[in-house]
Design a protein around this motif. Structure first.
Motif, mmCIF file in Angstrom:
data_model
loop_
_atom_site.group_PDB
_atom_site.id
_atom_site.type_symbol
_atom_site.label_atom_id
_atom_site.label_comp_id
_atom_site.label_asym_id
_atom_site.label_seq_id
_atom_site.Cartn_x
_atom_site.Cartn_y
_atom_site.Cartn_z
ATOM 1 N N TRP A 93 0.645 -1.232 -0.178
ATOM 2 C CA TRP A 93 -0.042 -0.022 0.149
ATOM 3 C C TRP A 93 0.786 1.363 -0.084
ATOM 4 O O TRP A 93 0.487 2.172 -0.524
ATOM 5 C CB TRP A 93 -0.861 0.103 1.339
ATOM 6 N N MET A 94 2.069 1.151 0.743
ATOM 7 C CA MET A 94 2.848 2.477 0.731
ATOM 8 C C MET A 94 3.503 2.536 -0.654
ATOM 9 O O MET A 94 3.686 3.772 -1.222
ATOM 10 C CB MET A 94 3.972 2.240 1.771
ATOM 11 N N LEU A 95 4.007 1.616 -1.327
ATOM 12 C CA LEU A 95 4.190 1.857 -2.738
ATOM 13 C C LEU A 95 3.475 2.271 -3.667
ATOM 14 O O LEU A 95 3.642 3.105 -4.564
ATOM 15 C CB LEU A 95 4.948 0.310 -3.160
ATOM 16 N N ILE A 96 2.032 1.701 -3.415
ATOM 17 C CA ILE A 96 1.024 2.130 -4.501
ATOM 18 C C ILE A 96 0.686 3.785 -4.269
ATOM 19 O O ILE A 96 0.721 4.422 -5.289
ATOM 20 C CB ILE A 96 -0.124 1.200 -4.226
ATOM 21 N N TRP A 97 0.657 4.081 -2.922
ATOM 22 C CA TRP A 97 0.287 5.412 -2.783
ATOM 23 C C TRP A 97 1.405 6.300 -3.007
ATOM 24 O O TRP A 97 1.396 7.408 -3.478
ATOM 25 C CB TRP A 97 -0.094 5.527 -1.261
ATOM 26 N N GLY A 98 2.750 5.847 -2.935
ATOM 27 C CA GLY A 98 4.005 6.500 -3.190
ATOM 28 C C GLY A 98 3.838 6.875 -4.800
ATOM 29 O O GLY A 98 4.183 8.076 -5.293
ATOM 30 N N LEU A 99 3.517 5.994 -5.470
ATOM 31 C CA LEU A 99 3.083 6.029 -7.023
ATOM 32 C C LEU A 99 2.304 7.023 -7.327
ATOM 33 O O LEU A 99 2.510 8.037 -8.309
ATOM 34 C CB LEU A 99 3.108 4.746 -7.636
ATOM 35 N N VAL A 100 1.150 7.082 -6.738
ATOM 36 C CA VAL A 100 0.084 7.967 -7.049
ATOM 37 C C VAL A 100 0.324 9.297 -6.745
ATOM 38 O O VAL A 100 0.167 10.222 -7.364
ATOM 39 C CB VAL A 100 -1.132 7.431 -6.188
ATOM 40 N N LEU A 101 0.938 9.453 -5.439
ATOM 41 C CA LEU A 101 1.173 10.889 -4.980
ATOM 42 C C LEU A 101 2.333 11.511 -5.536
ATOM 43 O O LEU A 101 2.513 12.895 -5.341
ATOM 44 C CB LEU A 101 1.232 10.865 -3.415
ATOM 45 N N ILE A 102 3.484 10.796 -5.993
ATOM 46 C CA ILE A 102 4.679 11.359 -6.431
ATOM 47 C C ILE A 102 4.617 11.127 -7.881
ATOM 48 O O ILE A 102 5.062 11.952 -8.481
ATOM 49 C CB ILE A 102 5.853 10.661 -5.599
ATOM 50 N N GLY A 103 4.508 9.672 -8.313
ATOM 51 C CA GLY A 103 4.728 9.327 -9.690
ATOM 52 C C GLY A 103 3.711 10.147 -10.794
ATOM 53 O O GLY A 103 4.193 10.418 -11.884
ATOM 54 N N LEU A 104 2.428 10.299 -10.493
ATOM 55 C CA LEU A 104 1.568 10.995 -11.220
ATOM 56 C C LEU A 104 1.818 12.398 -11.560
ATOM 57 O O LEU A 104 1.646 12.735 -12.525
ATOM 58 C CB LEU A 104 0.061 10.586 -11.043
ATOM 59 N N PRO A 105 1.922 13.169 -10.563
ATOM 60 C CA PRO A 105 2.158 14.443 -10.547
ATOM 61 C C PRO A 105 3.688 14.627 -11.515
ATOM 62 O O PRO A 105 3.742 15.618 -12.232
ATOM 63 C CB PRO A 105 2.426 15.180 -9.192
ATOM 64 N N ALA A 106 4.552 13.650 -11.077
ATOM 65 C CA ALA A 106 5.717 13.892 -11.765
ATOM 66 C C ALA A 106 5.860 13.451 -13.234
ATOM 67 O O ALA A 106 6.385 14.018 -14.233
ATOM 68 C CB ALA A 106 6.996 12.705 -11.308
ATOM 69 N N LEU A 107 4.771 12.375 -13.477
ATOM 70 C CA LEU A 107 4.548 12.228 -15.086
ATOM 71 C C LEU A 107 3.876 13.328 -15.771
ATOM 72 O O LEU A 107 3.947 13.554 -16.889
ATOM 73 C CB LEU A 107 3.566 10.843 -15.113
ATOM 74 N N GLY A 108 2.848 13.763 -15.034
ATOM 75 C CA GLY A 108 2.284 15.220 -15.377
ATOM 76 C C GLY A 108 3.285 16.391 -16.072
ATOM 77 O O GLY A 108 2.899 16.905 -17.043
ATOM 78 N N LEU A 109 3.999 16.413 -15.006
ATOM 79 C CA LEU A 109 4.933 17.732 -15.410
ATOM 80 C C LEU A 109 6.092 17.296 -16.394
ATOM 81 O O LEU A 109 6.108 18.217 -17.359
ATOM 82 C CB LEU A 109 5.891 17.934 -13.886
ATOM 83 N N TYR A 110 6.229 15.917 -16.564
ATOM 84 C CA TYR A 110 7.092 15.547 -17.523
ATOM 85 C C TYR A 110 6.153 15.949 -18.923
ATOM 86 O O TYR A 110 6.936 16.248 -19.852
ATOM 87 C CB TYR A 110 7.640 14.054 -17.424
ATOM 88 N N ALA A 111 5.023 15.282 -18.782
ATOM 89 C CA ALA A 111 4.328 15.632 -20.315
ATOM 90 C C ALA A 111 4.062 16.781 -20.782
ATOM 91 O O ALA A 111 4.269 17.359 -21.775
ATOM 92 C CB ALA A 111 2.928 14.918 -19.931
#
Length: 108
Positions: free
Chosen positions: A43-61
């Motif tokens: 759960w920690m890994l999933i939420w880490g991806l959601v809270l950090i990964g998705l905004p990072a992906l959006g900024l990259y895009a």
């Protein structure tokens, strides 16, 4: 000093860990009973991806998107300005082509 250690030994956190076998088992999502700790880690890994990964992906895009609204005409206008600066076209031709580029932008 011995009295303070004796009181601490029968109250507080020492009593809360009554029956502890030294392995510090705890219940809950991050506990170690029956490998539930792995579920908590998942759960920690999933939420880490959601809270950090998705905004990072959006900024990259956003940072790497190509053109979008009018970049080709910006390039064309830049080239037109360079040709004008080099003296390859006169004032009248520059203004005519610049107006055409603006009309193309409005129609797009």
């Amino acid at each position: 000093m011995l009295l303070a250690l004796a009181i601490t030994g029968v109250t507080g956190t020492a009593v809360a860990h009554d029956g502890d076998d030294g392995l510090h088992h705890h219940d809950g999502w991050m506990g170690t009973h029956g490998n539930w700790g792995w579920l908590g880690m998942g759960w920690m890994l999933i939420w880490g991806l959601v809270l950090i990964g998705l905004p990072a992906l959006g900024l990259y895009a956003i940072a790497t998107r190509s053109g979008g609204g009018g970049a080709p005409s910006d390039d064309a206008l830049s080239e037109l300005r360079q040709r004008y600066a080099r003296g390859e076209i006169d004032d009248e031709e520059f203004e005519t082509r610049r107006q055409q580029l603006r009309q193309m932008d409005r129609s797009s």
